[in-house]
Design a protein around this motif. Sequence first.
Motif, PDB file in Angstrom:
ATOM      1  N   GLN A 202     -12.981   1.159 -17.540  1.00 53.26           N
ATOM      2  CA  GLN A 202     -13.737   0.562 -18.638  1.00 53.26           C
ATOM      3  C   GLN A 202     -13.044  -0.675 -19.186  1.00 53.26           C
ATOM      4  OE1 GLN A 202     -15.940   2.263 -21.611  1.00 53.26           O
ATOM      5  NE2 GLN A 202     -16.505   4.145 -20.558  1.00 53.26           N
ATOM      6  N   VAL A 203     -11.721  -0.649 -19.280  1.00 56.04           N
ATOM      7  CA  VAL A 203     -10.987  -1.837 -19.731  1.00 56.04           C
ATOM      8  C   VAL A 203     -11.264  -3.011 -18.795  1.00 56.04           C
ATOM      9  CG1 VAL A 203      -8.701  -2.846 -20.064  1.00 56.04           C
ATOM     10  CG2 VAL A 203      -9.181  -0.542 -20.919  1.00 56.04           C
ATOM     11  N   LEU A 204     -11.207  -2.770 -17.495  1.00 52.50           N
ATOM     12  CA  LEU A 204     -11.511  -3.824 -16.515  1.00 52.50           C
ATOM     13  C   LEU A 204     -12.946  -4.303 -16.656  1.00 52.50           C
ATOM     14  CD1 LEU A 204      -9.812  -2.506 -13.230  1.00 52.50           C
ATOM     15  CD2 LEU A 204      -9.185  -4.539 -14.540  1.00 52.50           C
ATOM     16  N   PHE A 205     -13.864  -3.370 -16.813  1.00 49.53           N
ATOM     17  CA  PHE A 205     -15.286  -3.705 -16.912  1.00 49.53           C
ATOM     18  C   PHE A 205     -15.556  -4.597 -18.117  1.00 49.53           C
ATOM     19  CE2 PHE A 205     -19.476  -2.446 -18.726  1.00 49.53           C
ATOM     20  CZ  PHE A 205     -20.291  -2.977 -17.739  1.00 49.53           C
ATOM     21  N   PHE A 206     -15.094  -4.179 -19.292  1.00 51.89           N
ATOM     22  CA  PHE A 206     -15.370  -4.945 -20.500  1.00 51.89           C
ATOM     23  C   PHE A 206     -14.641  -6.282 -20.501  1.00 51.89           C
ATOM     24  CE2 PHE A 206     -16.912  -0.869 -22.121  1.00 51.89           C
ATOM     25  CZ  PHE A 206     -18.050  -1.283 -22.792  1.00 51.89           C
ATOM     26  N   ALA A 207     -13.406  -6.314 -20.010  1.00 55.96           N
ATOM     27  CA  ALA A 207     -12.670  -7.578 -19.960  1.00 55.96           C
ATOM     28  C   ALA A 207     -13.353  -8.561 -19.016  1.00 55.96           C
ATOM     29  CB  ALA A 207     -11.227  -7.330 -19.515  1.00 55.96           C
ATOM     30  N   ALA A 208     -13.808  -8.059 -17.875  1.00 53.66           N
ATOM     31  CA  ALA A 208     -14.420  -8.939 -16.874  1.00 53.66           C
ATOM     32  C   ALA A 208     -15.752  -9.502 -17.347  1.00 53.66           C
ATOM     33  CB  ALA A 208     -14.594  -8.183 -15.554  1.00 53.66           C
ATOM     34  N   ILE A 209     -16.623  -8.651 -17.892  1.00 51.37           N
ATOM     35  CA  ILE A 209     -17.941  -9.149 -18.288  1.00 51.37           C
ATOM     36  C   ILE A 209     -17.844 -10.080 -19.499  1.00 51.37           C
ATOM     37  CG2 ILE A 209     -19.196  -7.182 -17.318  1.00 51.37           C
ATOM     38  CD1 ILE A 209     -19.426  -6.000 -20.110  1.00 51.37           C
ATOM     39  N   THR A 210     -16.870  -9.840 -20.375  1.00 51.22           N
ATOM     40  CA  THR A 210     -16.716 -10.705 -21.543  1.00 51.22           C
ATOM     41  C   THR A 210     -16.217 -12.087 -21.137  1.00 51.22           C
ATOM     42  OG1 THR A 210     -16.181  -8.775 -22.912  1.00 51.22           O
ATOM     43  CG2 THR A 210     -15.640 -10.928 -23.816  1.00 51.22           C
ATOM     44  N   ALA A 211     -15.154 -12.112 -20.346  1.00 53.53           N
ATOM     45  CA  ALA A 211     -14.556 -13.394 -19.956  1.00 53.53           C
ATOM     46  C   ALA A 211     -15.454 -14.174 -18.998  1.00 53.53           C
ATOM     47  CB  ALA A 211     -13.190 -13.146 -19.318  1.00 53.53           C
ATOM     48  N   ALA A 212     -16.000 -13.486 -17.998  1.00 51.63           N
ATOM     49  CA  ALA A 212     -16.780 -14.189 -16.980  1.00 51.63           C
ATOM     50  C   ALA A 212     -18.089 -14.733 -17.534  1.00 51.63           C
ATOM     51  CB  ALA A 212     -17.055 -13.254 -15.802  1.00 51.63           C
ATOM     52  N   SER A 213     -18.776 -13.968 -18.379  1.00 54.78           N
ATOM     53  CA  SER A 213     -20.048 -14.431 -18.926  1.00 54.78           C
ATOM     54  C   SER A 213     -19.858 -15.650 -19.825  1.00 54.78           C
ATOM     55  CB  SER A 213     -20.749 -13.312 -19.698  1.00 54.78           C
ATOM     56  OG  SER A 213     -19.950 -12.845 -20.771  1.00 54.78           O
ATOM     57  N   TYR A 214     -18.687 -15.778 -20.440  1.00 50.88           N
ATOM     58  CA  TYR A 214     -18.408 -16.969 -21.248  1.00 50.88           C
ATOM     59  C   TYR A 214     -17.982 -18.134 -20.356  1.00 50.88           C
ATOM     60  CZ  TYR A 214     -16.615 -20.049 -24.851  1.00 50.88           C
ATOM     61  OH  TYR A 214     -16.416 -21.141 -25.668  1.00 50.88           O
ATOM     62  N   ALA A 215     -17.071 -17.865 -19.431  1.00 54.70           N
ATOM     63  CA  ALA A 215     -16.531 -18.937 -18.587  1.00 54.70           C
ATOM     64  C   ALA A 215     -17.602 -19.577 -17.713  1.00 54.70           C
ATOM     65  CB  ALA A 215     -15.408 -18.387 -17.714  1.00 54.70           C
ATOM     66  N   LEU A 216     -18.561 -18.777 -17.273  1.00 57.28           N
ATOM     67  CA  LEU A 216     -19.615 -19.294 -16.389  1.00 57.28           C
ATOM     68  C   LEU A 216     -20.853 -19.660 -17.207  1.00 57.28           C
ATOM     69  CD1 LEU A 216     -19.192 -16.784 -13.429  1.00 57.28           C
ATOM     70  CD2 LEU A 216     -18.166 -19.042 -13.714  1.00 57.28           C
TER      71      LEU A 216
END
Length: 295
Positions: A202-216
Amino acid sequence: MTEALNILLKITIVIFMVGNLMDLGLRVDLKEALRGLRDLRFLSLSVLWAFVLCPALAYGLTLVMPLTPPYAIGLLLLSLAPCAPLLPMMADKARADVNYAASFMLLASVGTVVYMPVMVPLMVKGLTVSAWTVAKPMLLLVLIPLVIGLAIQRRSASTASHMQPFVKKGTGLDTLLMVILIIILYGKGFIGSIGTYAIGTQVLFFAAITAASYALGFGMPRSQKSVISLGICTRNCGAALAPLFVAKGVDQDATVMVTLGIPMMMISSLIAARVFAAMSQRTGQPMDAKIAIGR
């Protein structure tokens, strides 16, 4: 005793979903909210992240992480239910565009009603449930309360403004009771998940979707990218739990995985909101006017 508490928990979740969606409908200026949905870049990226990339990432994590099947089911259900009712509050903290937050919430609410009944039987293996079985709680608990709230607001803004504080306070009290019941019923499950890959995934999931959706964000203004990122990293846990309550023979660990998403999304969205607010302050970007969602 446990059975009675489970029934009470289901009642609080129903009130939580109905109350929050009606509260949204009573507060939203529909014309302003729809304006954001006419922004094709914002609309296309919101749909892409909410209903394609986020579930795809969760599915990929279930393949590479050694999750037990119930935990995998819980993660997939979380990935199919974007946007918690706390998005407007987080958008405000992040100095994001509150009008676009309203747009995202409308899109996510209507999209979830259409999307989950189709995708749950296809993606979530091990959960015996038909499309219509999933659709019924989505219609009753998401779409109908939202439509009722919007109809009242559109017909009489003064009536909506008088009703909204009572709906909000009642839903707030219900939320507190719901959290207490979750801790009582699933506290041991939370402790039992320590040492498994559930929390780490879950930590990986939330970190990835938060950062990637902003960066892209592909050239969108910072205030709109923040809305998408916060909308994606907050999860509609009530909608994610609904299929588990109507399916038969559900392992409790699947429910534990979904409810574990509540503190996870709150922590990730608070961190993201602070980061976005700091970035906005450094660039001198003014806080957007609160038009679409009343305060």
